[in-house]
Design a protein around this motif. Structure first.
Motif, PDB file in Angstrom:
ATOM      1  N   MET A  91       0.839  -1.192   0.000  1.00 59.26           N
ATOM      2  CA  MET A  91       0.000   0.000   0.000  1.00 59.26           C
ATOM      3  C   MET A  91       0.877   1.245   0.000  1.00 59.26           C
ATOM      4  N   LYS A  92       0.539   2.196  -0.850  1.00 58.55           N
ATOM      5  CA  LYS A  92       1.315   3.428  -0.935  1.00 58.55           C
ATOM      6  C   LYS A  92       0.459   4.614  -0.499  1.00 58.55           C
ATOM      7  N   ILE A  93       1.009   5.425   0.376  1.00 55.87           N
ATOM      8  CA  ILE A  93       0.328   6.638   0.805  1.00 55.87           C
ATOM      9  C   ILE A  93       0.524   7.695  -0.276  1.00 55.87           C
ATOM     10  N   LEU A  94      -0.580   8.161  -0.863  1.00 56.64           N
ATOM     11  CA  LEU A  94      -0.496   9.188  -1.902  1.00 56.64           C
ATOM     12  C   LEU A  94      -0.562  10.589  -1.310  1.00 56.64           C
ATOM     13  N   THR A  95      -1.517  10.813  -0.415  1.00 57.63           N
ATOM     14  CA  THR A  95      -1.608  12.083   0.309  1.00 57.63           C
ATOM     15  C   THR A  95      -1.952  11.790   1.758  1.00 57.63           C
ATOM     16  N   ALA A  96      -1.465  12.627   2.654  1.00 62.43           N
ATOM     17  CA  ALA A  96      -1.731  12.418   4.082  1.00 62.43           C
ATOM     18  C   ALA A  96      -1.836  13.755   4.788  1.00 62.43           C
ATOM     19  N   ASN A  97      -3.018  14.350   4.728  1.00 62.29           N
ATOM     20  CA  ASN A  97      -3.284  15.574   5.481  1.00 62.29           C
ATOM     21  C   ASN A  97      -3.900  15.256   6.839  1.00 62.29           C
ATOM     22  N   ALA A  98      -4.308  14.014   7.015  1.00 60.25           N
ATOM     23  CA  ALA A  98      -4.799  13.551   8.311  1.00 60.25           C
ATOM     24  C   ALA A  98      -3.622  13.190   9.211  1.00 60.25           C
ATOM     25  N   LEU A  99      -3.889  13.117  10.513  1.00 63.11           N
ATOM     26  CA  LEU A  99      -2.913  12.568  11.455  1.00 63.11           C
ATOM     27  C   LEU A  99      -3.091  11.054  11.448  1.00 63.11           C
ATOM     28  N   ALA A 100      -2.232  10.365  10.718  1.00 63.45           N
ATOM     29  CA  ALA A 100      -2.366   8.917  10.533  1.00 63.45           C
ATOM     30  C   ALA A 100      -1.113   8.218  11.047  1.00 63.45           C
ATOM     31  N   SER A 101      -1.292   7.235  11.904  1.00 62.46           N
ATOM     32  CA  SER A 101      -0.155   6.500  12.458  1.00 62.46           C
ATOM     33  C   SER A 101      -0.518   5.037  12.652  1.00 62.46           C
ATOM     34  N   ILE A 102       0.505   4.209  12.751  1.00 65.32           N
ATOM     35  CA  ILE A 102       0.306   2.786  13.026  1.00 65.32           C
ATOM     36  C   ILE A 102       0.129   2.598  14.526  1.00 65.32           C
ATOM     37  N   GLN A 103      -0.948   1.917  14.903  1.00 61.49           N
ATOM     38  CA  GLN A 103      -1.218   1.672  16.321  1.00 61.49           C
ATOM     39  C   GLN A 103      -1.807   0.279  16.513  1.00 61.49           C
ATOM     40  N   ASP A 104      -1.443  -0.363  17.628  1.00 62.37           N
ATOM     41  CA  ASP A 104      -2.154  -1.559  18.074  1.00 62.37           C
ATOM     42  C   ASP A 104      -2.741  -1.236  19.450  1.00 62.37           C
ATOM     43  N   SER A 105      -2.968  -2.237  20.287  1.00 62.12           N
ATOM     44  CA  SER A 105      -3.618  -1.956  21.571  1.00 62.12           C
ATOM     45  C   SER A 105      -2.689  -1.317  22.591  1.00 62.12           C
ATOM     46  N   GLY A 106      -1.395  -1.274  22.295  1.00 56.29           N
ATOM     47  CA  GLY A 106      -0.493  -0.537  23.180  1.00 56.29           C
ATOM     48  C   GLY A 106       0.688  -1.344  23.678  1.00 56.29           C
ATOM     49  N   ARG A 107       1.530  -0.652  24.402  1.00 62.57           N
ATOM     50  CA  ARG A 107       2.806  -1.187  24.891  1.00 62.57           C
ATOM     51  C   ARG A 107       2.682  -1.362  26.399  1.00 62.57           C
ATOM     52  N   PHE A 108       2.761  -2.587  26.864  1.00 70.19           N
ATOM     53  CA  PHE A 108       2.500  -2.875  28.279  1.00 70.19           C
ATOM     54  C   PHE A 108       3.777  -3.352  28.984  1.00 70.19           C
ATOM     55  N   GLY A 109       3.906  -2.987  30.260  1.00 68.60           N
ATOM     56  CA  GLY A 109       4.992  -3.503  31.083  1.00 68.60           C
ATOM     57  C   GLY A 109       6.223  -2.624  31.144  1.00 68.60           C
ATOM     58  N   TYR A 110       6.155  -1.401  30.594  1.00 67.47           N
ATOM     59  CA  TYR A 110       7.345  -0.556  30.564  1.00 67.47           C
ATOM     60  C   TYR A 110       7.137   0.801  31.221  1.00 67.47           C
ATOM     61  N   ARG A 111       6.014   0.983  31.888  1.00 67.30           N
ATOM     62  CA  ARG A 111       5.724   2.279  32.500  1.00 67.30           C
ATOM     63  C   ARG A 111       6.711   2.610  33.617  1.00 67.30           C
TER      64      ARG A 111
END
Length: 307
Positions: free
Chosen positions: A1-21
């Motif tokens: 998949m190629k990003i053609l335009t990105a005026n939105a705030l778009a990022s890769i996310q899953d449910s989060g990073r646990f155990g490092y707080r």
């Protein structure tokens, strides 16, 4: 998949990073975890598979392989080439087609989930983007034009759709550790008034404004202590802040309440300038509501795997 335009705030996310707080590394992850899980269930993924989280603008993507995908969370005006597509439907795209997300019609955060998931290398056991520290996700940053994301599985699945959770601005909370330190009138105001979401809000915290600031019975000195998503801090000016996915690991403001896990996604989807109202519930009800959310996800998984 190629990003053609990105005026939105778009990022890769899953449910989060646990155990490092304890090391000062925040959770990060999606703002609306129930929307992520619903999307992944619909495209037959593991529920924690990373997705593209999209907020506040347009995004255009060109598919370079055949892909089954869905959009969940905020309802976006979206087109596959020139055909309007709905949210919460599993859609098939062919190589060369273009997905255009123009604007959110309702809600704040949308999730693009693809069958098989994105080929993202985990950092500290998570694919989530830590934007402040600049690691995880895609090069630790928001997506931009010409970025290329690899999809693990090229496939087409039957087209199906599911119901979404009904949005509401009634947000349920449980009392937090400093609740009893607030004046009786502030306790009443916390639940009775409408709180407007300020445009200064972000993935770290939702800043709210109400006509009646919240006041402590007497000034309170607090040492820094651990904080997490959903906690509602009250700074000296009396206007609360709801900590969100990118919240800091420690804080020193008194906490009046905490948004229940079932309603964090509802809180995340409130638009700038819109209002919400808090309702205090007990722990037993909070757990029942979480079970209802999990049942909703289980139903989607069952339906998707049958089709």
């Amino acid at each position: 998949m190629k990003i053609l335009t990105a005026n939105a705030l778009a990022s890769i996310q899953d449910s989060g990073r646990f155990g490092y707080r304890s090391m000062g590394v925040g959770k990060n992850g999606v703002m609306d975890s129930w929307a992520l899980q619903a999307g992944n269930a619909l495209v037959k993924n593991d529920l924690n598979e990373p997705a593209i989280e999209i907020a506040l603008g347009d995004l255009t993507i060109q598919f370079e392989e055949d892909v089954s995908f869905c959009l969940t969370g905020a309802l976006y005006e979206a087109y596959l080439d020139d055909k309007r597509i709905p949210s919460y439907w599993r859609i098939n795209a062919q190589a060369g087609q273009t997905l255009k997300l123009l604007r959110p019609l309702q809600g704040m955060y949308s999730y693009l989930c693809v069958h098989g998931g994105f080929d993202i290398e985990p950092v500290l056991q998570s694919a989530s983007t830590n934007l402040k520290a600049g690691f995880g996700g895609f090069e630790g940053r928001y997506l931009k034009a010409d970025d290329i994301l690899k999809v693990r599985t090229a496939a087409s699945l039957p087209v199906i759709g599911v119901a979404r959770l009904v949005p509401t601005r009634i947000i349920r909370v449980i009392k937090s550790s400093e609740y009893e330190r607030f004046t009786p009138s502030s306790k009443d105001a916390f639940e009775s008034q409408q709180w407007k979401l300020q445009s200064s809000s972000n993935r770290m915290g939702y800043r709210l404004a109400g006509t009646s600031p919240l006041e402590l019975i007497e000034p309170t000195q607090m040492s820094s202590h651990g904080v997490d998503i959903g906690m509602i801090q009250v700074p000296p000016q009396g206007q609360p802040i709801v900590l969100m996915a990118d919240a800091q690991t420690t804080g020193g403001y008194p906490k009046i309440a905490t948004v229940i896990n079932a309603d964090i996604g509802l809180m995340a989807q409130i638009r700038f300038g819109k209002t919400c109202q808090f309702v205090i519930v007990d722990l037993e009800q909070a757990l029942r509501e979480q079970q209802k959310r999990q049942h909703y996800i289980d139903q989607i998984e069952e339906y998707a795997h049958e089709n």
